[in-house]
Every structure is written in structure tokens, then in C-alpha cells.
Design a protein around this motif. Structure first.
Motif, PDB file in Angstrom:
ATOM      1  N   ASP A 146     -25.867   0.000  42.819  1.00 49.84           N
ATOM      2  CA  ASP A 146     -26.311   0.573  41.538  1.00 49.84           C
ATOM      3  C   ASP A 146     -25.142   0.702  40.561  1.00 49.84           C
ATOM      4  O   ASP A 146     -25.020   1.680  39.826  1.00 49.84           O
ATOM      5  N   GLY A 147     -24.249  -0.285  40.567  1.00 50.57           N
ATOM      6  CA  GLY A 147     -23.131  -0.324  39.633  1.00 50.57           C
ATOM      7  C   GLY A 147     -21.952   0.556  39.991  1.00 50.57           C
ATOM      8  O   GLY A 147     -20.936   0.540  39.309  1.00 50.57           O
ATOM      9  N   LYS A 148     -22.050   1.320  41.079  1.00 52.31           N
ATOM     10  CA  LYS A 148     -20.957   2.202  41.492  1.00 52.31           C
ATOM     11  C   LYS A 148     -20.231   1.591  42.684  1.00 52.31           C
ATOM     12  O   LYS A 148     -20.853   1.165  43.653  1.00 52.31           O
ATOM     13  N   GLN A 149     -18.893   1.575  42.595  1.00 50.57           N
ATOM     14  CA  GLN A 149     -18.109   1.015  43.695  1.00 50.57           C
ATOM     15  C   GLN A 149     -18.203   1.923  44.917  1.00 50.57           C
ATOM     16  O   GLN A 149     -17.961   3.118  44.834  1.00 50.57           O
ATOM     17  N   VAL A 150     -18.572   1.328  46.047  1.00 50.45           N
ATOM     18  CA  VAL A 150     -18.700   2.062  47.303  1.00 50.45           C
ATOM     19  C   VAL A 150     -17.509   1.771  48.205  1.00 50.45           C
ATOM     20  O   VAL A 150     -16.937   2.680  48.791  1.00 50.45           O
ATOM     21  N   VAL A 151     -17.133   0.505  48.338  1.00 52.78           N
ATOM     22  CA  VAL A 151     -16.003   0.116  49.179  1.00 52.78           C
ATOM     23  C   VAL A 151     -15.070  -0.769  48.358  1.00 52.78           C
ATOM     24  O   VAL A 151     -15.522  -1.718  47.709  1.00 52.78           O
ATOM     25  N   ASP A 152     -13.768  -0.456  48.395  1.00 53.95           N
ATOM     26  CA  ASP A 152     -12.746  -1.285  47.760  1.00 53.95           C
ATOM     27  C   ASP A 152     -11.784  -1.730  48.851  1.00 53.95           C
ATOM     28  O   ASP A 152     -11.025  -0.929  49.385  1.00 53.95           O
ATOM     29  N   HIS A 153     -11.858  -2.999  49.188  1.00 55.39           N
ATOM     30  CA  HIS A 153     -11.003  -3.574  50.228  1.00 55.39           C
ATOM     31  C   HIS A 153     -10.252  -4.772  49.636  1.00 55.39           C
ATOM     32  O   HIS A 153     -10.194  -5.857  50.206  1.00 55.39           O
ATOM     33  N   GLY A 154      -9.721  -4.553  48.413  1.00 54.95           N
ATOM     34  CA  GLY A 154      -9.060  -5.618  47.670  1.00 54.95           C
ATOM     35  C   GLY A 154      -7.703  -5.981  48.226  1.00 54.95           C
ATOM     36  O   GLY A 154      -7.221  -5.396  49.205  1.00 54.95           O
ATOM     37  N   GLY A 155      -7.080  -6.963  47.583  1.00 59.41           N
ATOM     38  CA  GLY A 155      -5.732  -7.378  47.940  1.00 59.41           C
ATOM     39  C   GLY A 155      -5.685  -8.449  49.013  1.00 59.41           C
ATOM     40  O   GLY A 155      -6.712  -8.891  49.521  1.00 59.41           O
ATOM     41  N   LEU A 156      -4.468  -8.866  49.319  1.00 67.75           N
ATOM     42  CA  LEU A 156      -4.232  -9.890  50.341  1.00 67.75           C
ATOM     43  C   LEU A 156      -4.095  -9.218  51.702  1.00 67.75           C
ATOM     44  O   LEU A 156      -3.297  -8.303  51.858  1.00 67.75           O
ATOM     45  N   HIS A 157      -4.885  -9.653  52.679  1.00 68.05           N
ATOM     46  CA  HIS A 157      -4.792  -9.095  54.024  1.00 68.05           C
ATOM     47  C   HIS A 157      -5.536  -9.972  55.015  1.00 68.05           C
ATOM     48  O   HIS A 157      -6.357 -10.803  54.632  1.00 68.05           O
ATOM     49  N   ASP A 158      -5.223  -9.780  56.280  1.00 68.39           N
ATOM     50  CA  ASP A 158      -5.943 -10.470  57.348  1.00 68.39           C
ATOM     51  C   ASP A 158      -7.355  -9.901  57.453  1.00 68.39           C
ATOM     52  O   ASP A 158      -7.712  -8.968  56.741  1.00 68.39           O
ATOM     53  N   MET A 159      -8.151 -10.424  58.394  1.00 70.27           N
ATOM     54  CA  MET A 159      -9.519  -9.968  58.601  1.00 70.27           C
ATOM     55  C   MET A 159      -9.470  -8.533  59.114  1.00 70.27           C
ATOM     56  O   MET A 159      -9.200  -8.288  60.290  1.00 70.27           O
ATOM     57  N   THR A 160      -9.656  -7.585  58.207  1.00 69.19           N
ATOM     58  CA  THR A 160      -9.678  -6.161  58.532  1.00 69.19           C
ATOM     59  C   THR A 160     -10.890  -5.539  57.871  1.00 69.19           C
ATOM     60  O   THR A 160     -11.548  -6.144  57.022  1.00 69.19           O
ATOM     61  N   GLU A 161     -11.154  -4.292  58.251  1.00 68.50           N
ATOM     62  CA  GLU A 161     -12.374  -3.620  57.810  1.00 68.50           C
ATOM     63  C   GLU A 161     -12.054  -2.336  57.056  1.00 68.50           C
ATOM     64  O   GLU A 161     -11.122  -1.617  57.396  1.00 68.50           O
ATOM     65  N   MET A 162     -12.861  -2.066  56.038  1.00 67.90           N
ATOM     66  CA  MET A 162     -12.768  -0.830  55.262  1.00 67.90           C
ATOM     67  C   MET A 162     -14.207  -0.321  55.116  1.00 67.90           C
ATOM     68  O   MET A 162     -15.143  -1.110  55.048  1.00 67.90           O
ATOM     69  N   SER A 163     -14.360   1.012  55.072  1.00 70.52           N
ATOM     70  CA  SER A 163     -15.717   1.557  54.963  1.00 70.52           C
ATOM     71  C   SER A 163     -15.737   2.781  54.063  1.00 70.52           C
ATOM     72  O   SER A 163     -14.701   3.389  53.777  1.00 70.52           O
ATOM     73  N   ASP A 164     -16.940   3.142  53.644  1.00 72.71           N
ATOM     74  CA  ASP A 164     -17.158   4.400  52.948  1.00 72.71           C
ATOM     75  C   ASP A 164     -18.632   4.739  53.057  1.00 72.71           C
ATOM     76  O   ASP A 164     -19.467   3.890  53.370  1.00 72.71           O
ATOM     77  N   ARG A 165     -18.919   6.000  52.797  1.00 70.03           N
ATOM     78  CA  ARG A 165     -20.265   6.541  52.981  1.00 70.03           C
ATOM     79  C   ARG A 165     -20.862   6.886  51.627  1.00 70.03           C
ATOM     80  O   ARG A 165     -20.156   7.350  50.728  1.00 70.03           O
ATOM     81  N   VAL A 166     -22.185   6.678  51.509  1.00 70.75           N
ATOM     82  CA  VAL A 166     -22.886   6.974  50.265  1.00 70.75           C
ATOM     83  C   VAL A 166     -24.274   7.502  50.597  1.00 70.75           C
ATOM     84  O   VAL A 166     -24.899   7.068  51.568  1.00 70.75           O
ATOM     85  N   GLU A 167     -24.730   8.483  49.822  1.00 69.17           N
ATOM     86  CA  GLU A 167     -26.100   9.007  49.950  1.00 69.17           C
ATOM     87  C   GLU A 167     -27.028   8.126  49.118  1.00 69.17           C
ATOM     88  O   GLU A 167     -26.753   7.891  47.935  1.00 69.17           O
ATOM     89  N   LEU A 168     -28.107   7.644  49.724  1.00 67.37           N
ATOM     90  CA  LEU A 168     -29.050   6.787  49.016  1.00 67.37           C
ATOM     91  C   LEU A 168     -30.480   7.253  49.250  1.00 67.37           C
ATOM     92  O   LEU A 168     -30.820   7.716  50.339  1.00 67.37           O
ATOM     93  N   LYS A 169     -31.289   7.103  48.233  1.00 72.46           N
ATOM     94  CA  LYS A 169     -32.725   7.370  48.330  1.00 72.46           C
ATOM     95  C   LYS A 169     -33.415   6.115  48.832  1.00 72.46           C
ATOM     96  O   LYS A 169     -32.953   4.995  48.598  1.00 72.46           O
TER      97      LYS A 169
END
Length: 184
Positions: free
Chosen positions: A109-132
Motif C-alpha cells: 500500500d505504498g509504504k516500505q515494509v522491508v529495505d534490504h538494499g545495497g550490495l550483498h550476498d544472498m541474505t535475508e531481512m524481515s519486518d512485521r506489519v499489521e494488515l487487514k
């Protein structure tokens, strides 16, 4: 209102709902761009830049590879954005995971939830959001600079184990088809 009128009203409502639902088709629209020169982060596209490849992807589930990105001839210095709709099954807190090589970002909905930018190997980033429950706009951006490339979008919610976001909840808006006799 008599029974016939009620049945006709219910049938009309069902038809309207079916027609409205027909505008969404399975999968996300993926626009793939071969970029000039090396990338260090998610690029800004020049106005009017046409994608090298445009297709519908059922899921964002691309394991890291040294070969061309699956289904394309893109190997290095490319950018992808996937857009569409995610259908949230019930109200609640959802944790979204982006695993990528190189950078990636998730917007709902236009809001950034996860930002995993930049140069990196295959890694994971997460974040939580409340959704209807219901349909929400989704956009995932991904870029690859050199060597390996991969991007996987997963989620989890209370009572469910982490999984790749299933194809059954991802949709794109199909191009509208003009009705006969209407201007294009």
C-alpha cells in the motif's frame, strides 16, 4: 419484494461481483530492465525506459544463481520490479522476509515494509506489519550487480510457519478490454 425479484437481484449482484473480480489475474507483473554500467543500489529509471522483459511471475521465488536470471537472458546489472495485489486472508500481524543477492525492497500500500538494499550476498531481512483482510497493493524491487542473483519473498503469521508467499494470494490487474462499440 417477491421471490422472483429477490432472485433476480441476487443474480445481478453475483454477476457484478464476478465481473469486478475478473480484473485481477493470477501472478505479479514483473518488469525486468537491463541497466547500463554497474549498479550499487536500486536504480532510478529514466522516464519512458522500456523493460527488457515484461512477464507475469506466479511467485517471487528465485534461488541464487550464477546463470541468467530464470526465464531471461539477464546476468549482471539488471533491475526488476514486481507489482500487483496481495490478498491477505485475515486481519493480523504478518512478518515479510526478503532474501536477495543483491538488494531488494518491499512496499505494501505504498509504504516500505522491508529495505534490504545495497550490495550483498544472498541474505535475508524481515519486518512485521499489521494488515487487514483483503486486497493490498504490493511492489517488490530487486537489483543484481554482478555474479550471483536471487530474490525470494516469504511470510509468516500467527499459527503458520514461514513459507514463500503462495501464488494463490498474488494477483495483477489485467489490462481492461474495451466493450464492443466503446472507444479504445
Amino acid at each position: 419484494m417477491n421471490r422472483t425479484a429477490i432472485y433476480l437481484f441476487a443474480a445481478a449482484l453475483t454477476t457484478c461481483t464476478a465481473v469486478a473480480g475478473d480484473t485481477l489475474q493470477p501472478g505479479l507483473t514483473g518488469r525486468y530492465y537491463q541497466m547500463e554500467g554497474p549498479l550499487a543500489d536500486i536504480p532510478k529509471l529514466a522516464t519512458g525506459k522500456k523493460p527488457t522483459v515484461e512477464r507475469v511471475d506466479k511467485q517471487i521465488n528465485f534461488a541464487s544463481t550464477l546463470e541468467a536470471f530464470p526465464g531471461t537472458k539477464l546476468v549482471d546489472n539488471f533491475y526488476v520490479n514486481w507489482t500487483g495485489v496481495i490478498r491477505i486472508p485475515k486481519d493480523g500481524a504478518y512478518t515479510f522476509y526478503l532474501e536477495s543477492d543483491d538488494g531488494s525492497r518491499l512496499f505494501i500500500d505504498g509504504k516500505q515494509v522491508v529495505d534490504h538494499g545495497g550490495l550483498h550476498d544472498m541474505t535475508e531481512m524481515s519486518d512485521r506489519v499489521e494488515l487487514k483482510a483483503g486486497d493490498h497493493e504490493i511492489k517488490v524491487e530487486f537489483f543484481d550487480a554482478e555474479e550471483e542473483a536471487g530474490c525470494i519473498l516469504s511470510w509468516e503469521t500467527a499459527g503458520k510457519v514461514k513459507e514463500v508467499v503462495p501464488a494463490s494470494v498474488l494477483f495483477h490487474k489485467a489490462p481492461s478490454v474495451p466493450t464492443p462499440g466503446s472507444p479504445p
